[in-house]
Design an enzyme around this catalytic site. Structure first.
Site, PDB file in Angstrom:
ATOM      1  N   GLU A  60       0.727  -1.246   0.151  1.00  0.00           N
ATOM      2  CA  GLU A  60       0.070  -0.142   0.196  1.00  0.00           C
ATOM      3  C   GLU A  60       0.854   1.408   0.192  1.00  0.00           C
ATOM      4  O   GLU A  60       0.486   2.190  -0.787  1.00  0.00           O
ATOM      5  CB  GLU A  60      -1.045  -0.053   1.234  1.00  0.00           C
ATOM      6  CG  GLU A  60      -2.243  -0.899   0.951  1.00  0.00           C
ATOM      7  CD  GLU A  60      -1.630  -2.485   1.197  1.00  0.00           C
ATOM      8  OE1 GLU A  60      -0.631  -2.502   1.699  1.00  0.00           O
ATOM      9  OE2 GLU A  60      -2.790  -3.173   1.505  1.00  0.00           O
ATOM     10  N   HIS A 129     -10.888  -4.281   9.590  1.00  0.00           N
ATOM     11  CA  HIS A 129     -11.763  -4.247   8.314  1.00  0.00           C
ATOM     12  C   HIS A 129     -12.986  -3.644   8.310  1.00  0.00           C
ATOM     13  O   HIS A 129     -13.813  -3.977   7.885  1.00  0.00           O
ATOM     14  CB  HIS A 129     -11.705  -5.791   7.641  1.00  0.00           C
ATOM     15  CG  HIS A 129     -10.440  -6.206   7.260  1.00  0.00           C
ATOM     16  ND1 HIS A 129      -9.494  -6.653   8.010  1.00  0.00           N
ATOM     17  CD2 HIS A 129     -10.079  -6.583   5.679  1.00  0.00           C
ATOM     18  CE1 HIS A 129      -8.682  -7.174   7.101  1.00  0.00           C
ATOM     19  NE2 HIS A 129      -8.861  -6.925   5.786  1.00  0.00           N
TER      20      HIS A 129
END
Lengths: 331, 330, 326
Positions: A60, A129
């Protein structure tokens, strides 16, 4: 006017902008053939090839940094960050680099990139998440933050974001990907910094972002049954924030409940509530109520997770109290 | 030109440092790169190197004295003959430092004063926060420490309508007060009294002078009655006319700061066919009409301002004065 | 070595460019010591051959990203004294209108995407610039300057992986000056720095960073290959910084000795090495080299005076450039 899902709206916005401007490309994990876990970008690689729909390793900060450099040199990348929770991984590239480059260079360089990511709990995905971290980036000067609340908003705001010359972070509610809404046939853009008044009302203003828009709309229906007439506002973007629409509404109703799925502490609700208190103080007839996600890591077990997110019933309950003059918090 | 050794910047957050040791003496040969003196900052002690070669000259600061960054410490001269003795007086630049501090203090005060003047806008009006809090304490007659728990909107309405929140609470209203509490209360607490009076003596009095306005006569009779009955309270009389104009009666006495005051509007209906003039809303209105050799005094008032019993005494006193104007002269 | 006219001019240019950097840093240091410069700065003195050797292999349209120790990269990529000093002093005529300062100088017109105050922070930007060139089918090359300390940042491995996967036209230039802030490189880096790049299949080279001609020769070779799509490459340049980690880091015997510093200054100075070569080859005399130095010193002094007298930004600029208004 066709009715499409939020997922389709995002897909259409990306495709239309990629057709319009060859500088636009999509980069992220599994955006090409896989079309992301939510299948939002499915089909794009067939039209635009792997040159413009770029699958990356699971790096990322790496692909975020690449996007910053490509944007500085003329591209308009759309970065797909699979989960909003991964924002913590890209913070340096997003907040120390992208957000500040235009300012630090005295206006010479700019970073026209879009970071697409998501928010929202209650998918039973637990603490890493399920977060809604928009307040985190909204705090950093130089980043714009858009929070679509339906397919219509998602398409119009994303297209505006792609054309913006600044870094924009756009949060999609991952529970809403399959929700349908009517979207015009013809091309349209939704301007940043213009809130939508979804329902007019006289007794209390309910301000709901993204996932909390629907919660506020349902709360307004509940309140109607008690004869309480609520106004519902969706800010659409929190940076820039359409302060005027919110303040004018509160000046009319004298009461406000601000609802957002980010954690309540130091959050979006706090920012909006304090602007109301500061700038519409003498119109207020009750304390401004904040309702964010509980200040706990999002738990896994459904019975626990459901407690952490504001519901229409609880929004209506608080609104009812402040309209009737009952105390929400002890004196 | 001698090279000037200045107190160097040695760390990120350092404004000054203290020289603890001179490693060279005045007149001694110095090479670029030689440590010349040792300084102490709040974090560490370190040696400072010469940035030029020559002879150390004219030390300007004493050991152990804190020296601001950038201040001259000594010089390095090229020739031996240029060496100057040290000056053992405290660095005069230090004084500048304290003057600068003084300056910033003044600025701070100015800013604080300004911040009291924040104005807020409500609709097309604007007013200062200070004004509002003063008004509140004036109307309530209480010290600012006695907080009334009320919503900002309720407080604004109270100020606008001259309501005393403390009295409302004393009369049974629960805190926190919301705007609805006040609005509802007001419409229900308006009361009305009427008096009918023979006109003979007063009409005679008026006819002796054509200039006298009936409204003014009733205003001065009302003031007289008021001060006779309630010497501790102040009354402002307003003269209202049917064309909507409003003027303050010129014989009003200004109240002391903080004293309780009441406003009563007088409207003269004598030359009309009207008998009363009241909106039924808040406020204290005395209308005077004339019919069949009598004056009719119609008093609509708010019990938050004047209690029913007080108003009854007031109107009766006024009626007696109208019937027998001599009372007013005594 | 053959002494043709082209080489003569080129060598003199290398000498002038390195001298410019040295003189700039000497003046910047003095401004700092005199407390005329706000904040602090990191001196490039001693490392001039790295920036000059590499940037002289680049065109204006090629891009570089720089570091907190970035003045040398800026000057080598074409920056001018006036705007540099103005930026250092926070003046409105500076490269960033006084908003960036020493650690954020960007000079887009010359292909400098900016210095970066986060160690390793520009590795993504540089690699993204190379990605842009590839997407545009342009043959521009990007050079990413960073120090040995930045090899400890994870971002480097993420972006080298992608650069190698996608054969991006980028050269990672690791200026190994032996110290990661106040710590020797051996204490922070396990194994070999070159092998890190080689693990991704990236060709990696080591070069004497004090020998500007050697640096330039290697860089020119790799830049040409990268233009043809044979990148990425990795170079480790062995060099030395004369000053501390930053100005004001003067008490540094705890991490390196004065003897070591003197050895580099006296025996491995990049400007002296090239100067001796120029003299021995008969390209320039000692007097001519002295003249170059004094001409540049005069230019620098004028620029310092100019910057000291230049205007600060108007206070209304404080919230300008947070966003680009479309």
């Amino acid at each position: 006017m066709p009715e499409i899902t939020l997922s389709q709206a995002v897909n259409q916005a990306i495709a239309e902008e990629m057709r319009r401007d060859s500088n636009v490309f999509l980069i992220g994990e599994d955006v090409a053939e896989a079309g992301t876990p939510f299948k939002v970008t499915s089909g794009l690689v067939e039209e635009f090839s792997t040159e413009r729909v770029i699958d990356t390793p699971i790096s990322e900060p790496g692909f975020m940094g690449l996007a910053v450099g490509a944007a500085m040199t003329g591209s308009r990348p759309i970065v797909d960050l699979m989960f909003g929770d991964f924002l913590f991984l890209v913070m340096d590239q997003l907040c120390n680099q992208a957000a500040k480059i235009h300012y630090m260079s005295g206006g010479k360089l700019n970073v026209p990139l879009v970071l697409r990511t998501n928010l929202g709990a209650t998918r039973r995905s637990a603490a890493q998440h399920s977060q809604s971290l928009h307040a985190l980036v909204a705090h950093v000067p130089g980043l714009k933050v858009a929070m679509p609340s339906s397919a219509y908003e998602a398409k119009g705001l994303l297209k505006t974001a792609i054309r913006d010359n600044n870094p924009v972070v756009i949060f999609e509610d991952k529970l809403m990907y399959q929700d349908k809404a009517f979207v015009p046939d013809e091309e349209y853009l939704l301007p940043f910094g213009e809130a939508a008044i979804l329902k007019e009302g006289r007794d209390v203003t309910l301000i709901g972002t993204s996932s909390m828009r629907q919660v506020c709309e349902r709360a307004a229906i509940l309140l109607d049954k008690d004869g309480i007439n609520a106004e519902v506002i969706d800010p659409r973007t929190i940076v820039p924030l359409d302060e005027n629409t919110i303040l004018n509404s509160v000046k009319k109703t004298s009461r406000a409940v601000v609802v957002d799925e980010g954690h309540q502490n130091f959050g979006t609700t706090a920012e909006i509530a304090s602007r109301i208190s500061e700038k519409a103080f003498y119109y207020l007839d009750a304390p401004v109520i904040r309702m964010g996600a509980m200040d706990v890591p999002i738990p896994f077990s459904p019975v626990l997770e459901d407690l952490t997110v504001p519901t229409a019933e609880r929004v209506a309950e608080n609104a009812r109290k402040i309209v009737s003059g009952e105390l929400v918090h002890a004196l | 030109m001698p090279y000037e050794i200045k107190m160097p910047q040695l760390g990120m957050n350092q404004d000054s440092a203290t020289i603890v040791t001179w490693l060279k003496n005045v007149g001694e040969k110095v090479n670029k790169g030689d440590p010349v003196f040792e300084v102490e900052t709040d974090k560490a002690t370190m040696e400072v190197e010469a940035q030029a070669s020559g002879y150390l000259s004219a030390i300007q600061v004493e050991l152990g004295v804190e020296v601001p960054v950038g201040n001259l410490i000594a010089t390095i001269v090229e020739n031996k003959k240029d060496i100057l003795k040290s000056i053992e007086e405290p660095n005069s630049d230090n004084k500048n430092q304290s003057v600068a501090d003084e300056g910033s203090k003044i600025d701070h005060e100015t800013i604080t004063e300004k911040s009291n003047e924040v104005t807020h806008e409500i609709g097309d009006r604007s007013f200062k926060i200070d004004t509002i809090s003063k008004d509140l304490s004036k109307k309530t007659g209480s010290s600012p420490n006695e907080k009334v728990l009320a919503s900002p909107k309720a407080k604004v309405i109270a100020v606008e309508r001259g309501l005393d929140m403390r009295r409302l609470i004393a009369r049974g209203l629960n805190e926190p007060i919301h705007s609805a509490d006040i609005m509802g209360l007001q419409s229900g607490e308006q009361a009305q009294l009427m008096a009918v009076v023979q006109d003979r003596l007063l009409l005679e009095l008026i006819q002796t002078s054509e200039d006298i306005d009936k409204g003014n006569i009733f205003a001065s009779f009302l003031l007289g009655s008021w001060h006779f009955l309630f010497p501790d309270k102040f009354l402002h009389v307003q003269i209202n006319k049917l064309d909507g104009s409003v003027s303050l009666f010129k014989e009003n006495i200004l109240p002391d700061e903080g004293a309780e005051e009441v406003i009563v509007s007088i409207i003269n209906l004598c030359d009309t066919r009207l008998f009363s003039y009241s909106s039924g809303q808040n406020g204290n209105v005395l209308s005077v009409s004339h019919s069949n050799d009598t004056f009719i005094l119609n008093f609509s008032f708010n019990v938050a301002d004047i209690k029913l019993q007080e108003a009854a005494f007031l109107l009766n006193e006024l009626a007696e004065r109208v019937e027998d104007p001599i009372r007013q002269l005594i | 070595m053959k002494k043709n006219k082209h080489n003569t001019e080129f060598y003199l240019r290398l000498y002038k460019q390195m001298t410019k950097i040295r003189v700039f840093e000497d003046n910047a240091n003095q401004l700092y010591l005199d407390a005329k410069m706000p904040g602090l700065t990191h001196m490039y003195s001693g490392e001039e051959a790295v920036a000059v050797g590499i940037c002289e292999a680049l065109r204006i349209s090629d891009k570089i990203t720089s570091t907190h120790r970035g003045h040398g990269h800026c000057m080598a990529k074409g920056a001018n004294f006036n705007q540099m000093f103005c930026e250092l002093l926070g003046k409105v005529e500076g490269y960033c209108r006084g908003k960036g300062g020493s650690m954020h100088i960007a000079d887009q017109a010359n292909g400098n995407l900016g210095a970066n105050a986060i160690v390793g922070g520009s590795m993504g930007i540089a690699t993204g610039s190379a990605l842009r060139a590839k997407l545009q089918k342009s043959d521009d090359v990007t050079v990413c300057f960073f120090g040995d300390g930045a090899t400890a940042q994870g971002l480097m491995y993420e972006v080298m992986n992608m650069a190698a996967l996608w054969q991006l036209p980028i050269i990672y230039a690791c200026e190994n000056n032996g110290y990661s802030e106040y710590t020797t490189t051996e204490e922070i880096a396990a194994g070999s720095i070159l092998e890190r790049a080689r693990a991704f299949g990236i060709e990696a080279f080591n070069v004497d960073g004090q020998d500007v001609i050697a640096v330039n020769k290697l860089a020119s070779d790799l830049v040409e290959k990268a233009r043809k799509g044979k990148g990425p490459f990795f170079i480790e340049l062995m060099t030395y910084r004369y000053h501390g980690h930053h100005v004001g880091d003067i008490n540094r015997t705890y991490y390196r000795s004065k003897k070591e510093e003197l050895d580099w200054k006296n025996n491995r100075d990049p400007i002296q090495i090239l100067g001796s070569f120029l003299e021995s080859e008969g390209i320039a005399s000692d007097a001519e080299l002295m003249e170059i130095h004094s001409t540049i010193s005069r230019e620098a002094k004028d620029a310092v005076d100019y910057a000291l007298n230049a205007a600060y930004p108007d206070t209304s600029e404080v919230d300008l450039h947070v966003f680009q208004e479309v």
